[in-house]
Design a protein around this motif. Structure first.
Motif, short mmCIF file in Angstrom:
data_model
loop_
_atom_site.label_atom_id
_atom_site.label_comp_id
_atom_site.label_asym_id
_atom_site.label_seq_id
_atom_site.Cartn_x
_atom_site.Cartn_y
_atom_site.Cartn_z
N UNK A 174 -4.60 7.35 -2.53
CA UNK A 174 -5.43 6.56 -3.45
C UNK A 174 -4.86 5.19 -3.82
N UNK A 175 -3.56 5.02 -3.75
CA UNK A 175 -2.96 3.71 -4.06
C UNK A 175 -3.37 2.65 -3.04
N UNK A 176 -3.92 3.08 -1.91
CA UNK A 176 -4.38 2.13 -0.90
C UNK A 176 -5.47 1.22 -1.46
N UNK A 177 -6.29 1.75 -2.37
CA UNK A 177 -7.33 0.93 -3.01
C UNK A 177 -6.68 -0.21 -3.77
N UNK A 178 -5.66 0.08 -4.54
CA UNK A 178 -4.98 -0.94 -5.34
C UNK A 178 -4.31 -1.98 -4.46
N UNK A 179 -3.60 -1.54 -3.43
CA UNK A 179 -2.91 -2.50 -2.56
C UNK A 179 -3.91 -3.38 -1.81
N UNK A 180 -5.02 -2.80 -1.39
CA UNK A 180 -6.04 -3.59 -0.70
C UNK A 180 -6.69 -4.59 -1.66
N UNK A 181 -6.90 -4.17 -2.89
CA UNK A 181 -7.47 -5.09 -3.89
C UNK A 181 -6.54 -6.27 -4.14
#
Length: 157
Positions: free
Chosen positions: A14-21
């Protein structure tokens, strides 16, 4: 495609969303700054350039990463790696371990902050010879690399 429609596919962390943002917000920031500069120059009526660019910036930096996350998944079997991604343009890639030449685990500064990594698999051939799987925990990416290497070694024996 969602992970609900493919229960055999593991979603990304789920941290992928934050890093992509964060990466998208930083990547599109020059366009927002340019739109602000054109707005200050008053070449067009107020808001006619900045407002659409700002709305596009918000969409690309905050909405698209969540959609992108929902439409990525992977499955690592005993002899292959399957990566599923996309919604409108759907791609289901299966990489047999026997075709793998080498494997990279990469981390950028944003990924490192969130302990994520990208697994890159290089295969024999020209077409689609590099397959990437972002959004993995660093430890999971390393474990996947070692499991693939062990499977390749077992096949060689």
């Amino acid at each position: 495609m969602t992970t609900e429609s493919h229960p055999d596919v593991t979603p990304l962390h789920p941290a992928y969303v934050t890093t992509t943002r964060i990466a998208s917000a930083l990547g599109y920031l020059p366009f927002l700054i340019g739109a602000g500069a054109l707005e200050i120059a008053q070449l067009l009526p107020p808001g006619s350039f900045f407002v659409p660019v700002f709305l596009l910036y918000l969409f690309m930096a905050f909405v698209v990463p969540k959609r992108k996350y929902r439409h990525w998944g992977f499955d690592m079997g005993s002899d292959r790696l399957r990566i599923v991604r996309g919604y409108m343009f759907y791609r289901d890639t299966v990489v047999p371990f026997g075709r793998i030449q080498h494997i990279d685990v990469e981390q950028g500064p944003i990924d490192r902050r969130y302990d994520l990594a990208t697994l890159t698999v290089h295969t024999a051939g020209n077409h689609n010879s590099t397959v990437t799987l972002p959004g993995l925990l660093h430890a999971d990416a390393l474990a996947m690399r070692e499991a693939i290497r062990a499977a390749i070694r077992a096949d060689m024996i």
